[in-house]
Write a protein that holds these residues in place. Structure first.
Motif, PDB file in Angstrom:
ATOM      1  N   LYS A 279     -12.966  11.114  22.894  1.00 24.58           N
ATOM      2  CA  LYS A 279     -12.010  12.202  23.147  1.00 24.58           C
ATOM      3  C   LYS A 279     -10.567  11.731  22.984  1.00 24.58           C
ATOM      4  CE  LYS A 279     -12.445  14.844  26.725  1.00 24.58           C
ATOM      5  NZ  LYS A 279     -12.712  15.352  28.095  1.00 24.58           N
ATOM      6  N   GLU A 280     -10.273  10.548  23.496  1.00 28.26           N
ATOM      7  CA  GLU A 280      -8.912  10.008  23.375  1.00 28.26           C
ATOM      8  C   GLU A 280      -8.545   9.779  21.913  1.00 28.26           C
ATOM      9  OE1 GLU A 280      -9.201   6.542  25.792  1.00 28.26           O
ATOM     10  OE2 GLU A 280      -9.055   7.646  27.695  1.00 28.26           O
ATOM     11  N   LEU A 281      -9.477   9.257  21.150  1.00 24.40           N
ATOM     12  CA  LEU A 281      -9.234   9.019  19.734  1.00 24.40           C
ATOM     13  C   LEU A 281      -9.099  10.336  18.973  1.00 24.40           C
ATOM     14  CD1 LEU A 281      -8.960   6.814  17.606  1.00 24.40           C
ATOM     15  CD2 LEU A 281     -11.444   6.853  17.312  1.00 24.40           C
ATOM     16  N   TYR A 282      -9.899  11.315  19.337  1.00 28.06           N
ATOM     17  CA  TYR A 282      -9.819  12.637  18.708  1.00 28.06           C
ATOM     18  C   TYR A 282      -8.431  13.239  18.913  1.00 28.06           C
ATOM     19  CZ  TYR A 282     -11.176  17.349  17.268  1.00 28.06           C
ATOM     20  OH  TYR A 282     -11.263  18.566  16.610  1.00 28.06           O
ATOM     21  N   LEU A 283      -7.927  13.164  20.141  1.00 28.06           N
ATOM     22  CA  LEU A 283      -6.600  13.695  20.445  1.00 28.06           C
ATOM     23  C   LEU A 283      -5.525  12.977  19.649  1.00 28.06           C
ATOM     24  CD1 LEU A 283      -4.622  15.403  22.109  1.00 28.06           C
ATOM     25  CD2 LEU A 283      -4.776  13.670  23.918  1.00 28.06           C
TER      26      LEU A 283
END
Length: 315
Positions: A279-283
Motif C-alpha cells: 500500500k505504501e509503495l502504491y501511494l
C-alpha cells in the motif's frame, strides 16, 4: 506487515452462529459477514469453519457460496480457504482460462516460500487428483512449458547466503541470453528456476552494475510473446515482490472495467503478509492511496470486504 485487523479475543462458536443467522431469513445480512470474516486472521478463520461444521454439520464455504454472489462471493470464499488450497484453486483456474493467466503460476512458484509451494502442490494433488506440474505440461507448450514446469518443480534454498563469483558468472550468462534474443536458452531457465532468491538478487544487482541497466530493462526490447512476458514476470517477482504486486494492482484498477480477479487475488493473498508495504509503495508510485482507488473502482459488499482486508473501513 499485515493489514488485516483482527480481535485478540473472539469466540468461534459465536462467529459461526452469527454467520448462520446472517444467512437465514428472506435476505442475507452481508454486512454481518463482512464484519466477522473481514476481521479474522487465518487461525481464527480455521476455528470458525470448524465450529460451523461441528454445530450445523455443513461446510461454511458451501453456505457462503449458496448465500452470496458475484465478486463478493468469490472474494469471501477465497479468503475463507486455507492458503495452500486457495493457491491450488487459483492455479487451476488460471490454466483453465481461454487465455491462461501465467502470472498466477509465477506468483505461486516464485514469490511464495519453498515450503508454501510444496504445500500448494500437495493441496493441488488432493483437490484435482493429479499434479500441478502435470497440468502445466498439459496446458502449455514449447518454451513457456519449459519455464513454468521448471520454476514450479524447484525447491529453492531459502537462506540469505549467496556466492558473488557465481553471481558474476551467471549475470554474464543472462546478459548473453537476453541480448542474443535467446530467451529459450536452457541456461537462463536453469538459473531462474533453481537458484535461491538471495543468489538471484545478487546476480540481478551485478547485472545492473556491469551492464548499466537492470535486467528487466534489458528484456523490455525483446519479443512480446507469452514466454517473454512470463520470463519478465518471473524476474520482477523474484527481484522485488512488493513492487511487482503494486504494479499488478495498478493495472487491475486502471484497465477499463477493473480486473476484479487480479484485484481480489493480490489483496487476499497479501493481507496477512506484506500488504501494508505494498500500500505504501502504491501511494508513492500513483499519488493516490490504494484504499481510495479500491473505493472508487469497486462497489457494494465487495468494496466493503476489500476495504476491511486493507485495514480501512468504508465511510
Amino acid at each position: 506487515m499485515a493489514t488485516i485487523i483482527s480481535p485478540k479475543q473472539f469466540s468461534p462458536v459465536e462467529d459461526a452462529e452469527n454467520i448462520k443467522k446472517a444467512c437465514q431469513g428472506w435476505g442475507t445480512d452481508e454486512k454481518a459477514i463482512v464484519s466477522i470474516l473481514g476481521h479474522r486472521n487465518l487461525f481464527q478463520r480455521k476455528l470458525v469453519r470448524l465450529a460451523f461444521e461441528e454445530i450445523y454439520h455443513e461446510d461454511l464455504l458451501q453456505q457462503l457460496k449458496c448465500e452470496l454472489s458475484g465478486d463478493f462471493e468469490r472474494a469471501v470464499s477465497l479468503w475463507t480457504l486455507d492458503p495452500a488450497d486457495r493457491d491450488a484453486l487459483l492455479a487451476n483456474e488460471a490454466l483453465q482460462k481461454v487465455v491462461p493467466d501465467y502470472r498466477v503460476i509465477v506468483e505461486i512458484a516464485c514469490i511464495r516460500s519453498p515450503e508454501d509451494l510444496l504445500a500448494v502442490k500437495r493441496a493441488y494433488k488432493f483437490r484435482y487428483k493429479h499434479s500441478l506440474e502435470e497440468d502445466l505440461a498439459s496446458f502449455t507448450t514449447g518454451d513457456i512449458r519449459k519455464l513454468l514446469v521448471a520454476v514450479t518443480s524447484a525447491y529453492r534454498y531459502d537462506g540469505d547466503e549467496f556466492d558473488e563469483t557465481m553471481a558474476h558468472c551467471e549475470a554474464s550468462i543472462l546478459h548473453e541470453g537476453i541480448h542474443g534474443k535467446a530467451f529459450n536458452h536452457e541456461e537462463v531457465i536453469r538459473i531462474l528456476s533453481t537458484r535461491s532468491k538471495a543468489q538471484l538478487n545478487a546476480t540481478f544487482n551485478l547485472y545492473k552494475d556491469i551492464h548499466g541497466r537492470s535486467i528487466t530493462k534489458g528484456l523490455s526490447g525483446g519479443r512480446s510473446d507469452d514466454y517473454f512476458s512470463t520470463l519478465r514476470t518471473v524476474i520482477r517477482g523474484i527481484r522485488d515482490p512488493k513492487k511487482y504486486f503494486a504494479k499488478v494492482l495498478r493495472t487491475a484498477i486502471n484497465i477499463p472495467g477493473t480486473d476484479e480477479d487480479a484485484l481480489s487475488r493480490v489483496i487476499i493473498t497479501r493481507a496477512e503478509k506484506d500488504l501494508k508495504e505494498i500500500k505504501e509503495l502504491y501511494l508513492k508510485r500513483n499519488n493516490v492511496s490504494l484504499d481510495d482507488a479500491v473505493a472508487r473502482d469497486s462497489s457494494g459488499d465487495y468494496k466493503a470486504f476489500l476495504l476491511a482486508l486493507l485495514g480501512a473501513e468504508e465511510n
